[in-house]
Design a protein around this motif. Structure first.
Motif, mmCIF file in Angstrom:
data_model
loop_
_atom_site.group_PDB
_atom_site.id
_atom_site.type_symbol
_atom_site.label_atom_id
_atom_site.label_comp_id
_atom_site.label_asym_id
_atom_site.label_seq_id
_atom_site.Cartn_x
_atom_site.Cartn_y
_atom_site.Cartn_z
ATOM 1 N N TYR A 6 -6.825 2.378 -5.278
ATOM 2 C CA TYR A 6 -5.857 1.300 -5.500
ATOM 3 C C TYR A 6 -4.991 1.117 -4.264
ATOM 4 O O TYR A 6 -4.249 2.017 -3.871
ATOM 5 C CB TYR A 6 -4.983 1.655 -6.714
ATOM 6 C CG TYR A 6 -3.867 0.678 -7.001
ATOM 7 C CD1 TYR A 6 -4.132 -0.662 -7.248
ATOM 8 C CD2 TYR A 6 -2.541 1.115 -7.046
ATOM 9 C CE1 TYR A 6 -3.099 -1.554 -7.537
ATOM 10 C CE2 TYR A 6 -1.509 0.237 -7.326
ATOM 11 C CZ TYR A 6 -1.800 -1.095 -7.567
ATOM 12 O OH TYR A 6 -0.776 -1.968 -7.844
ATOM 13 N N PHE A 7 -5.156 -0.028 -3.612
ATOM 14 C CA PHE A 7 -4.303 -0.433 -2.490
ATOM 15 C C PHE A 7 -3.313 -1.482 -2.995
ATOM 16 O O PHE A 7 -3.741 -2.499 -3.549
ATOM 17 C CB PHE A 7 -5.131 -1.091 -1.384
ATOM 18 C CG PHE A 7 -5.973 -0.175 -0.549
ATOM 19 C CD1 PHE A 7 -5.576 0.156 0.741
ATOM 20 C CD2 PHE A 7 -7.179 0.315 -1.007
ATOM 21 C CE1 PHE A 7 -6.360 0.975 1.545
ATOM 22 C CE2 PHE A 7 -7.976 1.121 -0.214
ATOM 23 C CZ PHE A 7 -7.565 1.457 1.069
ATOM 24 N N TYR A 55 -2.249 7.649 7.276
ATOM 25 C CA TYR A 55 -1.312 7.468 6.168
ATOM 26 C C TYR A 55 -0.719 6.064 6.249
ATOM 27 O O TYR A 55 -0.326 5.621 7.330
ATOM 28 C CB TYR A 55 -0.189 8.515 6.239
ATOM 29 C CG TYR A 55 0.501 8.724 4.920
ATOM 30 C CD1 TYR A 55 -0.027 9.594 3.978
ATOM 31 C CD2 TYR A 55 1.660 8.026 4.609
ATOM 32 C CE1 TYR A 55 0.596 9.782 2.753
ATOM 33 C CE2 TYR A 55 2.286 8.203 3.384
ATOM 34 C CZ TYR A 55 1.744 9.083 2.457
ATOM 35 O OH TYR A 55 2.345 9.243 1.246
ATOM 36 N N PRO A 56 -0.668 5.334 5.119
ATOM 37 C CA PRO A 56 -0.148 3.964 5.153
ATOM 38 C C PRO A 56 1.265 3.895 5.734
ATOM 39 O O PRO A 56 2.106 4.748 5.453
ATOM 40 C CB PRO A 56 -0.149 3.554 3.680
ATOM 41 C CG PRO A 56 -1.120 4.463 3.010
ATOM 42 C CD PRO A 56 -1.060 5.760 3.755
ATOM 43 N N LYS A 60 1.824 1.005 -1.544
ATOM 44 C CA LYS A 60 1.507 2.057 -2.525
ATOM 45 C C LYS A 60 0.005 2.289 -2.549
ATOM 46 O O LYS A 60 -0.789 1.349 -2.565
ATOM 47 C CB LYS A 60 1.999 1.639 -3.904
ATOM 48 C CG LYS A 60 1.700 2.648 -5.008
ATOM 49 C CD LYS A 60 2.165 2.132 -6.362
ATOM 50 C CE LYS A 60 1.817 3.114 -7.487
ATOM 51 N NZ LYS A 60 2.234 2.589 -8.820
ATOM 52 N N MET A 61 -0.379 3.573 -2.575
ATOM 53 C CA MET A 61 -1.795 3.933 -2.469
ATOM 54 C C MET A 61 -2.129 5.054 -3.447
ATOM 55 O O MET A 61 -1.436 6.075 -3.501
ATOM 56 C CB MET A 61 -2.060 4.406 -1.035
ATOM 57 C CG MET A 61 -3.477 4.842 -0.773
ATOM 58 S SD MET A 61 -4.502 3.397 -0.533
ATOM 59 C CE MET A 61 -6.133 4.134 -0.705
ATOM 60 N N LEU A 67 -1.344 9.800 -6.327
ATOM 61 C CA LEU A 67 -0.444 8.927 -5.589
ATOM 62 C C LEU A 67 -0.128 9.531 -4.230
ATOM 63 O O LEU A 67 0.349 10.673 -4.140
ATOM 64 C CB LEU A 67 0.855 8.721 -6.386
ATOM 65 C CG LEU A 67 1.934 7.860 -5.727
ATOM 66 C CD1 LEU A 67 1.448 6.428 -5.534
ATOM 67 C CD2 LEU A 67 3.212 7.887 -6.574
ATOM 68 N N PHE A 68 -0.397 8.778 -3.171
ATOM 69 C CA PHE A 68 -0.090 9.263 -1.831
ATOM 70 C C PHE A 68 1.416 9.474 -1.703
ATOM 71 O O PHE A 68 2.207 8.635 -2.113
ATOM 72 C CB PHE A 68 -0.571 8.269 -0.773
ATOM 73 C CG PHE A 68 -2.038 8.352 -0.477
ATOM 74 C CD1 PHE A 68 -2.969 8.672 -1.466
ATOM 75 C CD2 PHE A 68 -2.517 8.107 0.796
ATOM 76 C CE1 PHE A 68 -4.319 8.762 -1.195
ATOM 77 C CE2 PHE A 68 -3.874 8.186 1.089
ATOM 78 C CZ PHE A 68 -4.781 8.513 0.089
ATOM 79 N N GLY A 69 1.781 10.609 -1.112
ATOM 80 C CA GLY A 69 3.179 11.008 -1.033
ATOM 81 C C GLY A 69 3.527 12.036 -2.081
ATOM 82 O O GLY A 69 4.541 12.730 -1.956
#
Length: 261
Positions: A6-7, A55-56, A60-61, A67-69
């Motif tokens: 999910y981007f 890393y973006p 939100k990724m 969930l990234f982060g």
């Protein structure tokens, strides 16, 4: 799990240059995707975001509901298999290894075996050889294999970790027609146990196993969706920056370049 990837408004900058711009994209459970675009369009950058190596900058990724982060990206990568022609740089390391050793090394994300291999691991190797129709290679050294056989063995290596996502990054690069078709024939078998993410700039490599396509141009998504809706003359001409026509034959799309007037 509804979303495999999910981007949401993802942007990635490097050296103050925007490489990916406002990416909104969802890969849902059961979908098999191809990413299509010219060299330098941003395909590899998308892969590096998914695997957590880039890393973006913003947005939100999530990958596999992580969930990234708020997730350990090194642990996440254990659920993602990766095959690329870039792995050919390790050929000198594994020339004298047997096919079985190359495949089993995928469990440890290494080239070479430096940890104990269980009987269950060897049984899984046998299963992978069977599923990929590679049993005839059992006992052979990697050095004697054709380029097509080597790519298929590396796909088997990626399957050792039983990945939930299998990224095939231009796996047919440098292969002749026969070897390419041998690799592409695996797609139907692979989709049964993982989510495919097939990256290419050759539209004819999109087999019937692929259900959805993302078109990438200059760091932006031109279109995403079911392949018959996305692989149109207009969208492909925009993606490839040249007038093209698409036709379907044997369940696969093929391109014709329109003559410039």
């Amino acid at each position: 799990m509804e979303n495999i990837v999910y981007f949401n408004q993802i942007t990635w900058r490097r050296n103050n240059q925007e490489i990916l711009k406002d990416i909104n994209w969802q890969i849902k459970e059961g979908e098999q995707w191809a990413i299509l675009g010219l060299n330098g369009s941003g395909k590899t950058s998308l892969l590096n975001i998914i695997t957590g190596y880039n890393y973006p900058t913003s947005g939100k990724m999530t990958v596999l509901d992580q969930l990234f982060g708020r997730t350990d990206l090194s642990e996440l990568r254990k659920s993602i298999g990766y095959v690329s022609s870039a792995l050919d740089r390790f050929q000198d390391t594994i020339q004298l290894e047997s096919v079985e050793n190359v495949i089993v090394s995928g469990k440890f994300a290494s080239f070479g075996i430096y940890e104990e291999v269980s009987e269950a691991d060897w049984r899984l190797v046998d299963r992978i050889l069977f599923d990929l129709r590679l049993e005839y290679l059992k006992g052979k050294k990697y050095s004697v294999l054709s380029q097509g056989e080597r790519r298929r063995v590396l796909i088997g290596r990626a399957l050792m970790s039983r990945p939930e996502i299998l990224i095939l990054d231009e796996p047919c690069s440098g292969l002749d027609i026969l070897s390419r078709e041998e690799v592409l024939e695996l797609m139907d078998d692979l989709k049964e146990n993982t989510h495919l993410l097939y990256v290419t700039h050759h539209i004819e490599e999109i087999t019937e196993a692929i259900t959805h396509v993302a078109l990438v141009r200059d760091g932006e998504l031109v279109a995403t969706g079911e392949k018959r809706d996305v692989l149109t003359d207009a969208l492909l001409s925009e993606t490839f920056k040249i007038p093209v026509q698409v036709h379907w034959d044997g369940g696969r799309p093929w391109l014709t370049i329109e003559k410039r007037k």
